[in-house]
Design an enzyme around this catalytic site. Structure first.
Site, PDB file in Angstrom:
ATOM      1  CG  HIS A 208     -12.838  12.146   8.869  1.00 41.95           C
ATOM      2  ND1 HIS A 208     -13.442  12.949   9.805  1.00 41.95           N
ATOM      3  CD2 HIS A 208     -11.520  12.450   8.912  1.00 41.95           C
ATOM      4  CE1 HIS A 208     -12.535  13.703  10.392  1.00 41.95           C
ATOM      5  NE2 HIS A 208     -11.357  13.430   9.867  1.00 41.95           N
ATOM      6  CB  ILE A 209     -17.324   8.508   5.665  1.00 42.95           C
ATOM      7  CG1 ILE A 209     -17.194   8.127   7.147  1.00 42.95           C
ATOM      8  CG2 ILE A 209     -17.920   7.345   4.871  1.00 42.95           C
ATOM      9  CD1 ILE A 209     -18.512   7.938   7.865  1.00 42.95           C
ATOM     10  CG  ASP A 228     -18.670  19.144   2.096  1.00 46.51           C
ATOM     11  OD1 ASP A 228     -18.396  18.010   2.533  1.00 46.51           O
ATOM     12  OD2 ASP A 228     -18.793  20.142   2.857  1.00 46.51           O
ATOM     13  CB  ALA A 285     -23.968   4.389   5.362  1.00 46.72           C
ATOM     14  CB  SER A 286     -25.176   9.925   6.716  1.00 49.78           C
ATOM     15  OG  SER A 286     -26.455  10.194   6.180  1.00 49.78           O
ATOM     16  CG  ASP A 311     -25.755   0.888   7.981  1.00 50.15           C
ATOM     17  OD1 ASP A 311     -26.083  -0.291   8.241  1.00 50.15           O
ATOM     18  OD2 ASP A 311     -24.843   1.495   8.572  1.00 50.15           O
ATOM     19  CD  GLU A 316     -30.551   3.436  13.588  1.00 53.73           C
ATOM     20  OE1 GLU A 316     -29.720   3.044  14.427  1.00 53.73           O
ATOM     21  OE2 GLU A 316     -30.246   4.047  12.544  1.00 53.73           O
ATOM     22  CG  HIS A 346     -26.591   2.368  12.735  1.00 57.64           C
ATOM     23  ND1 HIS A 346     -27.232   3.430  13.306  1.00 57.64           N
ATOM     24  CD2 HIS A 346     -25.319   2.799  12.480  1.00 57.64           C
ATOM     25  CE1 HIS A 346     -26.409   4.461  13.407  1.00 57.64           C
ATOM     26  NE2 HIS A 346     -25.228   4.086  12.905  1.00 57.64           N
TER      27      HIS A 346
HETATM   28  N1  LIG Z   1     -23.592   4.000   9.334  1.00 62.53           N
HETATM   29  C1  LIG Z   1     -22.661   4.082  10.239  1.00 62.53           C
HETATM   30  O1  LIG Z   1     -22.392   3.135  10.965  1.00 62.53           O
HETATM   31  C2  LIG Z   1     -21.889   5.351  10.379  1.00 62.53           C
HETATM   32  C3  LIG Z   1     -20.547   5.279  10.795  1.00 62.53           C
HETATM   33  C4  LIG Z   1     -19.844   6.461  10.938  1.00 62.53           C
HETATM   34  C5  LIG Z   1     -20.454   7.676  10.696  1.00 62.53           C
HETATM   35  N2  LIG Z   1     -21.753   7.723  10.319  1.00 62.53           N
HETATM   36  C6  LIG Z   1     -22.401   9.004  10.031  1.00 62.53           C
HETATM   37  O2  LIG Z   1     -21.726   9.588   8.936  1.00 62.53           O
HETATM   38  C7  LIG Z   1     -21.602  10.971   9.172  1.00 62.53           C
HETATM   39  C8  LIG Z   1     -20.433  11.530   8.402  1.00 62.53           C
HETATM   40  O3  LIG Z   1     -19.247  11.031   8.947  1.00 62.53           O
HETATM   41  P1  LIG Z   1     -17.825  11.684   8.610  1.00 62.53           P
HETATM   42  O4  LIG Z   1     -16.874  11.122   9.584  1.00 62.53           O
HETATM   43  O5  LIG Z   1     -17.516  11.575   7.181  1.00 62.53           O
HETATM   44  O6  LIG Z   1     -18.122  13.194   8.987  1.00 62.53           O
HETATM   45  P2  LIG Z   1     -17.214  14.467   8.647  1.00 62.53           P
HETATM   46  O7  LIG Z   1     -17.593  15.487   9.652  1.00 62.53           O
HETATM   47  O8  LIG Z   1     -15.808  14.079   8.495  1.00 62.53           O
HETATM   48  O9  LIG Z   1     -17.776  14.911   7.219  1.00 62.53           O
HETATM   49  C9  LIG Z   1     -19.057  15.426   7.018  1.00 62.53           C
HETATM   50  C10 LIG Z   1     -19.027  16.327   5.782  1.00 62.53           C
HETATM   51  O10 LIG Z   1     -20.366  16.749   5.538  1.00 62.53           O
HETATM   52  C11 LIG Z   1     -20.308  18.104   5.129  1.00 62.53           C
HETATM   53  N3  LIG Z   1     -21.611  18.722   5.324  1.00 62.53           N
HETATM   54  C12 LIG Z   1     -22.166  19.165   6.476  1.00 62.53           C
HETATM   55  N4  LIG Z   1     -23.380  19.687   6.237  1.00 62.53           N
HETATM   56  C13 LIG Z   1     -23.601  19.564   4.905  1.00 62.53           C
HETATM   57  C14 LIG Z   1     -24.683  19.904   4.049  1.00 62.53           C
HETATM   58  N5  LIG Z   1     -25.786  20.475   4.529  1.00 62.53           N
HETATM   59  N6  LIG Z   1     -24.549  19.645   2.738  1.00 62.53           N
HETATM   60  C15 LIG Z   1     -23.427  19.070   2.242  1.00 62.53           C
HETATM   61  N7  LIG Z   1     -22.377  18.722   3.008  1.00 62.53           N
HETATM   62  C16 LIG Z   1     -22.468  18.961   4.320  1.00 62.53           C
HETATM   63  C17 LIG Z   1     -19.221  18.698   5.982  1.00 62.53           C
HETATM   64  O11 LIG Z   1     -18.729  19.901   5.453  1.00 62.53           O
HETATM   65  C18 LIG Z   1     -18.195  17.577   5.975  1.00 62.53           C
HETATM   66  O12 LIG Z   1     -17.268  17.718   4.914  1.00 62.53           O
HETATM   67  C19 LIG Z   1     -21.445  11.064  10.695  1.00 62.53           C
HETATM   68  O13 LIG Z   1     -21.839  12.323  11.184  1.00 62.53           O
HETATM   69  C20 LIG Z   1     -22.348   9.967  11.179  1.00 62.53           C
HETATM   70  O14 LIG Z   1     -23.625  10.497  11.423  1.00 62.53           O
HETATM   71  C21 LIG Z   1     -22.481   6.582  10.155  1.00 62.53           C
HETATM   72  O1  LIG Z   2     -21.685   7.559  14.380  1.00 61.08           O
HETATM   73  C1  LIG Z   2     -21.153   6.488  14.107  1.00 61.08           C
HETATM   74  O2  LIG Z   2     -19.949   6.250  14.295  1.00 61.08           O
HETATM   75  C2  LIG Z   2     -21.950   5.424  13.458  1.00 61.08           C
HETATM   76  O3  LIG Z   2     -23.269   5.793  13.259  1.00 61.08           O
HETATM   77  C3  LIG Z   2     -21.831   4.097  14.127  1.00 61.08           C
HETATM   78  O4  LIG Z   2     -22.595   4.088  15.286  1.00 61.08           O
HETATM   79  P1  LIG Z   2     -22.626   2.801  16.214  1.00 61.08           P
HETATM   80  O5  LIG Z   2     -21.340   2.785  16.984  1.00 61.08           O
HETATM   81  O6  LIG Z   2     -23.806   3.013  17.096  1.00 61.08           O
HETATM   82  O7  LIG Z   2     -22.734   1.618  15.331  1.00 61.08           O
END
Ligand SMILES: NC(=O)c1ccc[n+]([C@@H]2O[C@H](COP(=O)([O-])OP(=O)(O)OC[C@H]3O[C@@H](n4cnc5c(N)ncnc54)[C@H](O)[C@@H]3O)[C@@H](O)[C@H]2O)c1
Ligand SMILES: O=C(O)[C@H](O)COP(=O)(O)O
Length: 468
Positions: A208-209, A228, A285-286, A311, A316, A346
């Site tokens: 998604h991101i 991916d 930012a993952s 991030d 944390e 974060h």
């Molecule tokens: N910093 C923040 O505030 C924030 C906000 C939202 C999400 N996140 C983090 O970002 C992550 C990703 O979010 P998303 O919604 O895009 O997730 P998503 O599930 O939509 O996408 C994750 C992608 O990673 C791929 N993937 C999984 N394992 C892999 C690997 N070993 N190598 C390569 N690719 C791999 C998957 O196939 C998928 O396409 C979340 O799981 C969360 O931990 C952080």
């Molecule tokens: O998994 C998430 O959506 C992000 O890491 C954001 O987390 P937070 O809601 O704790 O900021």
């Protein structure tokens, strides 16, 4: 017409139910799960237009980590008792609080490990008001009939926009220039500062991101490649690269967007920094565990990596105002001393838009699960829903039976409910756990109690709820 008063169970009915369960206290604590208690009570609601199966004011909800007002409002409007805390809790305090509640709402910080969940005797559902669910022991929760919901994409755009900002800030060393000005120093430089036009952005994890980021980046003149584990449709002119090494050697900016999994822990370490281009940039930012921070520090000190934005961190702080501390993380002080390193607390998903949408989405999922048993969108249980049961006919009931996914259970359950008219039924399984929902008619209160006792006595039982 139904009055507000009608949608609450009468006090004498509540008293009767309490009596019923206090005389057979083990009925709701059958093996293999020790879960079940107030919510497995079957409390009638004559005349209610919508399914509100119990005294909603009995439902205790604990919301941690500053869950948005939108979510708090939805849960409070249901009549649930909602306790709200701005930060997460240390494990011992969490265990004390979780013992009592039926619903818990968290964000990315609160760890709901098996050790914590073992104490949560009344818990039926967890709401992660965020995307990530790595902070919850999903298997333990499923095995004990605790549903888990999240918000899979409501903050994706916010993260992607933050990363775009970071790409430009890193390329122009803007963080350092701003810090210098705050310290009173004028330092006008162009050395090592670049336009992003024509550079290559490498995205690890094109979900998604990653996909949102891809579209935004191309519109600003970057070329996009991605890596991916799944073969995915590339958006625009983006291109999937199969080998991580080839991917890393081509990208000027590498941005991580994978979930925290055993395979993604430390996936960017010394070897990967070695494979990256000299003078490239890293953005994470993952999840904090995805990047090996000591290796990043070495790569930045050696000049291999020209800048980075973090991030997220392996540890944390619990809440705002807490020290980002080098005692907890031995590398904390080292990180703070590096040049062209953006450190943010974060905040990838922390926008008004994202938090407001997440509040609505997750609170609605929790409400549907508590009131109707619907698991659509659950991340650890099979997804089951039946169209809403109206309570116009007082002899209707909804049976929800979470059980071990082993042969012969459905036959036994249907023997039990089959004496009544089964209007509709749906069942599905996910791994070791199965979820059955059935609406039955021509059933009276005494029969419902018998049904409940019979279902609870099956050895396959994880959790039984009967809503009527
Ligand atoms: N910093 C923040 O505030 C924030 C906000 C939202 C999400 N996140 C983090 O970002 C992550 C990703 O979010 P998303 O919604 O895009 O997730 P998503 O599930 O939509 O996408 C994750 C992608 O990673 C791929 N993937 C999984 N394992 C892999 C690997 N070993 N190598 C390569 N690719 C791999 C998957 O196939 C998928 O396409 C979340 O799981 C969360 O931990 C952080
Ligand atoms: O998994 C998430 O959506 C992000 O890491 C954001 O987390 P937070 O809601 O704790 O900021």
């Amino acid at each position: 017409m139904t009055s507000a008063q009608d949608i609450r169970p009468r006090q004498d009915e509540l008293a009767a139910q309490a009596q019923y369960f206090s005389t057979s206290p083990n009925a709701s604590f059958h093996s293999p799960s020790s879960h079940g208690s107030a919510l497995t009570r079957t409390i009638p609601l004559p005349n209610a237009k919508h399914l509100k199966p119990f005294a909603t004011e009995d439902i205790k909800v604990l919301l941690l980590e500053n869950v948005n007002q939108t979510g708090r409002d939805i849960l409070s409007q249901q009549g649930y008792q909602v306790e709200f805390l701005k930060s997460s809790l240390p494990e011992d305090q969490l265990i004390e609080k979780i013992r009592d509640v039926h619903v818990i709402g968290i964000r990315s910080k609160t760890k709901l490990s098996a050790r914590v969940l073992k104490e949560a005797k009344n818990l039926i559902v967890i709401g992660c008001f965020c995307i990530g669910t790595n902070q919850v022991d999903l298997q333990y929760a499923a095995d004990h009939g605790i549903a888990v919901f999240n918000s899979p994409f409501s903050n994706s755009r916010s993260v992607a926009e933050l990363v775009i900002a970071e790409i430009i800030v890193l390329a122009r060393q803007l963080g350092d220039r701003s810090n210098e000005m705050h310290a009173g120093t004028w330092n006008k430089v162009s050395n090592g500062c670049w336009e992003i036009r024509g550079k290559t952005l490498g995205i690890i994890g094109y979900g998604h991101i990653g996909a949102q980021l891809s579209v935004l980046a191309e519109s600003m003149g970057l070329s996009v490649i991605f890596y991916d584990v799944v073969n995915l449709m590339a958006l625009g002119s983006a291109r999937q690269v199969d080998s991580m090494e080839a991917f890393l050697s081509e990208a000027d900016f590498v941005s991580c967007h994978v979930p925290e999994l055993p395979e993604t822990k430390g996936m960017i370490g010394a070897k990967q920094f070695e494979q990256m281009k000299k003078g490239s940039y890293l953005i994470n930012a993952s999840r904090g565990t995805v990047v090996d921070i000591p290796a990043l520090i070495d790569a930045m000190r050696s000049g291999k990596i020209a800048g980075a934005a973090l991030d997220v961190y392996p540890n944390e702080p619990a809440g705002n105002g807490d020290y980002f501390n080098s005692e907890l993380n031995s590398w904390g002080a080292d990180l703070r001393s590096l040049k062209n390193l953006i450190l943010s607390p974060h905040i990838g998903g922390s926008t008004e838009e994202a938090q407001s949408a997440i509040g609505v989405e997750v609170a609605q999922a929790l409400t549907r699960y508590v009131n109707e048993g619907t698991t659509l969108g659950a991340v650890n249980l099979p997804e089951v829903a039946l169209r809403s049961l109206t309570m116009d006919e007082p002899d209707h009931a909804r049976v929800i039976y979470i059980h071990q996914n082993i042969p012969g259970v459905l036959r036994k359950v249907n023997e039990i409910i089959g004496d009544h008219n089964v209007d509709k039924q749906m069942t599905d399984s996910r791994g070791d756990v199965a979820y059955l929902m059935a609406d039955i008619s021509n059933v009276n209160t005494t029969q419902i109690k018998d049904l409940y006792t019979s279902l609870e006595s099956l050895p396959s039982r994880i959790q039984t709820r009967i809503l009527y």
